[in-house]
Motif scaffolding. Structure first.
Motif, PDB file in Angstrom:
ATOM      1  N   GLY A  45       0.832  -1.196   0.000  1.00 58.68           N
ATOM      2  CA  GLY A  45       0.000   0.000   0.000  1.00 58.68           C
ATOM      3  C   GLY A  45       0.867   1.246   0.000  1.00 58.68           C
ATOM      4  N   PHE A  46       0.208   2.389  -0.076  1.00 63.31           N
ATOM      5  CA  PHE A  46       0.929   3.647  -0.248  1.00 63.31           C
ATOM      6  C   PHE A  46       0.460   4.619   0.816  1.00 63.31           C
ATOM      7  CE2 PHE A  46       2.054   7.271  -3.333  1.00 63.31           C
ATOM      8  CZ  PHE A  46       3.397   7.132  -3.089  1.00 63.31           C
ATOM      9  N   GLY A  47       0.756   4.263   2.072  1.00 63.22           N
ATOM     10  CA  GLY A  47       0.191   5.034   3.169  1.00 63.22           C
ATOM     11  C   GLY A  47       1.225   5.782   3.974  1.00 63.22           C
ATOM     12  N   VAL A  48       0.729   6.458   4.992  1.00 61.50           N
ATOM     13  CA  VAL A  48       1.565   7.184   5.945  1.00 61.50           C
ATOM     14  C   VAL A  48       1.050   6.869   7.346  1.00 61.50           C
ATOM     15  CG1 VAL A  48       2.212   9.065   4.395  1.00 61.50           C
ATOM     16  CG2 VAL A  48       0.080   9.229   5.690  1.00 61.50           C
ATOM     17  N   PRO A  49       1.893   6.986   8.368  1.00 62.65           N
ATOM     18  CA  PRO A  49       1.470   6.668   9.740  1.00 62.65           C
ATOM     19  C   PRO A  49       0.639   7.797  10.349  1.00 62.65           C
ATOM     20  CG  PRO A  49       3.774   7.352   9.719  1.00 62.65           C
ATOM     21  CD  PRO A  49       3.344   7.288   8.282  1.00 62.65           C
ATOM     22  N   ILE A  50      -0.552   8.001   9.797  1.00 63.85           N
ATOM     23  CA  ILE A  50      -1.350   9.152  10.196  1.00 63.85           C
ATOM     24  C   ILE A  50      -1.753   9.081  11.660  1.00 63.85           C
ATOM     25  CG2 ILE A  50      -3.672   8.284   9.611  1.00 63.85           C
ATOM     26  CD1 ILE A  50      -2.214  11.735   8.712  1.00 63.85           C
ATOM     27  N   GLY A  51      -1.995   7.866  12.164  1.00 67.95           N
ATOM     28  CA  GLY A  51      -2.351   7.730  13.574  1.00 67.95           C
ATOM     29  C   GLY A  51      -1.252   8.213  14.494  1.00 67.95           C
ATOM     30  N   GLU A  52      -0.012   7.853  14.176  1.00 65.23           N
ATOM     31  CA  GLU A  52       1.130   8.309  14.982  1.00 65.23           C
ATOM     32  C   GLU A  52       1.288   9.819  14.879  1.00 65.23           C
ATOM     33  OE1 GLU A  52       4.685   6.183  13.937  1.00 65.23           O
ATOM     34  OE2 GLU A  52       3.592   4.289  13.719  1.00 65.23           O
ATOM     35  N   TRP A  53       1.142  10.363  13.700  1.00 68.12           N
ATOM     36  CA  TRP A  53       1.312  11.807  13.519  1.00 68.12           C
ATOM     37  C   TRP A  53       0.276  12.594  14.317  1.00 68.12           C
ATOM     38  CZ3 TRP A  53       2.105  12.064   7.453  1.00 68.12           C
ATOM     39  CH2 TRP A  53       3.366  11.525   7.151  1.00 68.12           C
ATOM     40  N   LEU A  54      -0.952  12.055  14.405  1.00 60.54           N
ATOM     41  CA  LEU A  54      -1.992  12.768  15.151  1.00 60.54           C
ATOM     42  C   LEU A  54      -1.691  12.780  16.650  1.00 60.54           C
ATOM     43  CD1 LEU A  54      -5.247  11.604  13.314  1.00 60.54           C
ATOM     44  CD2 LEU A  54      -4.174  13.863  13.235  1.00 60.54           C
ATOM     45  N   ARG A  55      -0.952  11.795  17.116  1.00 63.42           N
ATOM     46  CA  ARG A  55      -0.545  11.810  18.528  1.00 63.42           C
ATOM     47  C   ARG A  55       0.703  12.646  18.744  1.00 63.42           C
ATOM     48  NH1 ARG A  55      -1.312   6.039  17.892  1.00 63.42           N
ATOM     49  NH2 ARG A  55      -3.379   5.423  18.693  1.00 63.42           N
ATOM     50  N   GLY A  56       1.371  13.015  17.651  1.00 59.77           N
ATOM     51  CA  GLY A  56       2.628  13.739  17.766  1.00 59.77           C
ATOM     52  C   GLY A  56       2.584  15.098  17.117  1.00 59.77           C
ATOM     53  N   ALA A  57       3.228  15.230  15.937  1.00 58.34           N
ATOM     54  CA  ALA A  57       3.422  16.539  15.314  1.00 58.34           C
ATOM     55  C   ALA A  57       2.121  17.230  14.927  1.00 58.34           C
ATOM     56  CB  ALA A  57       4.320  16.387  14.085  1.00 58.34           C
ATOM     57  N   LEU A  58       1.063  16.459  14.655  1.00 63.66           N
ATOM     58  CA  LEU A  58      -0.203  17.068  14.226  1.00 63.66           C
ATOM     59  C   LEU A  58      -1.197  17.245  15.374  1.00 63.66           C
ATOM     60  CD1 LEU A  58      -0.891  15.222  10.821  1.00 63.66           C
ATOM     61  CD2 LEU A  58      -0.070  17.566  11.164  1.00 63.66           C
ATOM     62  N   ARG A  59      -0.780  16.959  16.584  1.00 60.62           N
ATOM     63  CA  ARG A  59      -1.739  16.977  17.700  1.00 60.62           C
ATOM     64  C   ARG A  59      -2.340  18.359  17.926  1.00 60.62           C
ATOM     65  NH1 ARG A  59      -0.942  14.336  23.737  1.00 60.62           N
ATOM     66  NH2 ARG A  59      -2.823  15.285  24.685  1.00 60.62           N
ATOM     67  N   ASP A  60      -1.534  19.385  17.992  1.00 65.01           N
ATOM     68  CA  ASP A  60      -2.058  20.728  18.257  1.00 65.01           C
ATOM     69  C   ASP A  60      -2.948  21.203  17.110  1.00 65.01           C
ATOM     70  OD1 ASP A  60      -0.684  20.746  20.631  1.00 65.01           O
ATOM     71  OD2 ASP A  60       0.977  21.977  19.890  1.00 65.01           O
ATOM     72  N   TRP A  61      -2.532  20.903  15.878  1.00 61.00           N
ATOM     73  CA  TRP A  61      -3.347  21.279  14.712  1.00 61.00           C
ATOM     74  C   TRP A  61      -4.711  20.601  14.782  1.00 61.00           C
ATOM     75  CZ3 TRP A  61      -4.689  17.564  10.882  1.00 61.00           C
ATOM     76  CH2 TRP A  61      -5.321  18.085   9.759  1.00 61.00           C
ATOM     77  N   ALA A  62      -4.722  19.315  15.106  1.00 59.17           N
ATOM     78  CA  ALA A  62      -5.979  18.586  15.185  1.00 59.17           C
ATOM     79  C   ALA A  62      -6.860  19.124  16.306  1.00 59.17           C
ATOM     80  CB  ALA A  62      -5.702  17.090  15.391  1.00 59.17           C
ATOM     81  N   GLU A  63      -6.267  19.379  17.446  1.00 57.66           N
ATOM     82  CA  GLU A  63      -7.042  19.883  18.584  1.00 57.66           C
ATOM     83  C   GLU A  63      -7.700  21.223  18.246  1.00 57.66           C
ATOM     84  OE1 GLU A  63      -9.056  20.108  21.827  1.00 57.66           O
ATOM     85  OE2 GLU A  63      -7.702  18.384  21.628  1.00 57.66           O
TER      86      GLU A  63
END
Length: 673
Positions: free
Chosen positions: A587-605
């Protein structure tokens, strides 16, 4: 590839200069799709305007400029895409004495001549290609909108303020002064279920996507009624499947392999024709490897191939692609992407995709398109093989799983599902149940045992094969309970007209994916990512002659011993050692779940805070916030589900327009954009 747009204003009264100015502004919003040229055509008395942005691929001379008028002056067209068999059509017209005095070498000019000689529908049936176009018959005052058979090229259309608007992307429609779009809450439910909004819907009320393989014929006289006629199919997958049953392939596997090899070689050769540099995406998987192998076999120079890699384990295909490139002798370029580089794409996603779209592989797709565009203007891709040749592992796993659970009485299945849902995640993940993980891994490749069991619980109690597959491929299972004031519309997976009851369950899944997931997720993803950097993509495995042949094959020529794409693999093994390509599909994916707990957490919140969700009024905050809390705590992986919500929220923020009262109340509003 190009960008097209236009409108029909039945009210009339606009001065010619104003018609032209509006058309130019619509085209300007699509400049990324066509940076090489722009043009408009208007007819004031009819209120018709056509606009075009050009990415010059064939005949880059002024003879290929659009909008283009036919030699007989009857038709005017704005065309996006490619007609791969235009040379054959041109030769046939010449043989029949029906060819005009050619002004250039473009496929668009050939298409216009075909319309003049055979008529619109008959000419469409003769074309092999990917396209979307608007064609105006100046004699009969009829507008045609058409889209290719599988849906490689997009086309939105609808009435707004009594004006018919159409274009390659929604941004063009929003530019028109008559635009009064409202967010369609029902469409949001589909986004939460699938990660995309399937045709014929769009994110806006009253604006739709033209279905693949159809043509809408609109006499301008009908505009006064305020209703649009239904598009008519000139090609139908249902008919292809029926013909395949009536006229099955009865030859040997060797004969089938030779036939598929010939069809693919012809498709690849036709799609390598261009007056600009051509290359290919290469992942190292069966589909892209087959396309590249056939390109290199028919090329006198090394084909340019492109791959991106990730350092995260389980997401890197670059090593396999490098080995394939070395074996085939391609001119290979690879780029290893850091998390920071991938994350930098996220702010661009709302403008790239133009409506909410939540397949997180949109990120690496954009990155590989950006890499390829540095050296080529056209890139071939291996997309489309899974749906026609049974490549997705879920086909075999769903067939196997339903074969077991479908025999269990429904009340017992519901009882078992309830027990799993009530069991704490810590218990499901305990060593006592570790023996289940190898069994579950056959049906879900990643995630905790608890995540896999809960996903299984959501689907095992469903009543039949179709509902089972819908549940298996869904994100949020009850999205109408999460979107305020919404009802979930009918789709390919619920439409009685697409049940395919007489086919094997695995073939039914392949058909449903060809009609829905393929055009609305895969092809939309690739089109927007590539057009965002002015790169044309072509997909030989989607040649309609290849698809029609695939549906004549016995099922075990496609899926054998639980593995898909069996016949496609036999073709590939003629060009590449078996050991290089026989590996699990990554597949051609990215670890989006990990990113949401890390670098993207503030953006998501910032996007899904309870106060904001309440203020904007689209989502019920509680289920979203509960999922976010469980995801952050690591008790369950809600990454894909949350990405659906986040992509809508990011898109909504990008619209920068005031909120307008919708179906619930002024406080819980739709967005006026």
């Amino acid at each position: 590839m190009c960008g097209i747009a236009g409108f029909v204003d039945p009210h009339g009264g606009l001065p010619a200069l104003e018609l032209e100015a509006v058309a130019r502004s619509m085209a300007a919003s699509l400049a990324h799709r066509g940076p090489d040229d722009a043009g408009v055509w208007t007819e004031q008395e009819s209120g018709v305007a056509l606009a075009h942005r050009r990415l010059a691929i064939l005949d880059p001379s002024p003879a290929g400029h659009q909008p283009m008028v036919s030699a007989g002056r009857r038709y005017v067209i704005v065309f996006n895409g490619e007609i791969y068999n235009f040379s054959e059509l041109r030769a046939e017209l010449e043989h029949l004495g029906a060819a005009p005095a050619w002004r250039g070498r473009s496929d668009t000019e050939t298409l216009l001549a075909a319309f003049e000689h055979w008529g619109v529908t008959a000419a469409l049936k003769r074309c092999a290609g990917m396209f979307a176009f608007a064609l105006f018959d100046t004699r009969k005052k009829v507008l045609y909108l058409a889209r290719d058979r599988i849906g490689e090229k997009p086309l939105y259309f609808g009435l707004s303020g009594g004006v018919l608007l159409f274009g390659s992307e929604l941004s063009a429609l929003r530019t028109h002064p008559a635009w009064c779009g409202q967010v369609d809450r029902n469409a949001i439910t589909l986004l939460l279920r699938h990660g995309y909004i399937p045709q014929p819907y769009s994110i806006y009320c009253g604006i739709g996507k033209l279905k693949p393989g159809t043509c809408l014929e609109l006499p301008l006289a009908r505009m006064a009624s305020g209703e649009l006629p239904a598009p008519v199919a000139y090609w139908s997958l249902s008919e292809v499947i029926s013909r395949g049953s009536a006229e099955p392939f009865s030859g040997t596997t060797a004969a089938a392999t030779a036939m598929l090899d010939r069809l693919l070689r012809e498709a690849v050769a036709g799609q390598m024709v261009a007056d600009v540099p051509v290359g290919a995406f290469l992942s190292g998987g069966v589909d892209s490897s087959t396309v590249v192998a056939l390109m290199q076999a028919q090329s006198s120079r090394a084909v340019k191939t492109f791959t991106i890699g990730f350092h995260e384990r389980g997401y890197d295909e670059a090593v396999d692609a490098r080995a394939l490139a070395r074996q085939l002798g391609t001119d290979h370029t690879e780029l290893y992407v850091t998390p920071a580089e991938a994350l930098a794409v996220v702010p661009r996603l709302p403008s790239l995709y133009d409506e909410p779209f939540a397949d997180s592989s949109q990120i690496p797709t954009f990155l590989i398109a950006q890499l390829a565009r540095q050296e080529v203007t056209v890139s071939l891709s291996g997309d489309g093989g899974d749906e026609s040749f049974g490549g997705y592992s879920r086909y075999a796993s769903a067939h196997r799983l339903w074969g077991r659970v479908g025999r269990v009485p429904a009340p017992l299945r519901r009882l078992g599902a309830q027990s799993i849902r009530r069991t704490p995640a810590a218990v499901l993940d305990s060593p006592l149940l570790a023996w289940l993980d190898p069994l579950l891994r056959r049906h879900a490749r990643a995630g905790r045992t608890s995540d896999k069991l809960r996903k299984a619980a959501d689907i095992v109690s469903l009543p039949d094969e179709r509902a089972f597959y819908r549940g298996m491929t869904s994100h949020w299972k009850t999205p109408a309970e999460i979107v305020r004031g919404a009802d979930e519309p009918m789709t390919v997976l619920t439409d009685p007209g697409t049940s395919f009851e007489d086919r094997d369950f695995r073939e039914r899944m392949m058909a449903w994916d060809t009609l829905g997931y393929l055009p609305d997720d895969i092809l939309a993803k690739v089109d927007r990512a590539a057009m965002g950097v002015s790169l044309e993509t072509r997909m030989p495995l989607l040649d309609h002659r290849v698809i029609e042949f695939a549906w004549r094959l016995p099922l075990d020529f496609r899926i054998r011993e639980g593995a898909g794409k069996w016949l496609l693999r036999q073709v590939l093994h003629h060009y590449v050692p078996k050991a290089l390509v026989e590996r699990p599909k990554m597949g051609f994916g990215v670890p989006i779940g990990e990113w949401l707990r890390g670098a993207l957490r503030d953006w998501a919140e910032s996007l899904i805070g309870a106060t904001r969700l309440n203020r904007e009024g689209f989502f019920r905050p509680l289920p979203v916030r509960d999922a976010w809390a469980e995801h952050l705590a690591g008790t369950r992986d809600w990454g894909a589900y949350l990405w659906d919500v986040l992509m809508f929220q990011a898109w909504l923020e990008s619209q920068r327009s005031p909120v307008r009262p919708g179906r619930e109340s002024a406080a819980r509003a739709t967005t006026h954009v």
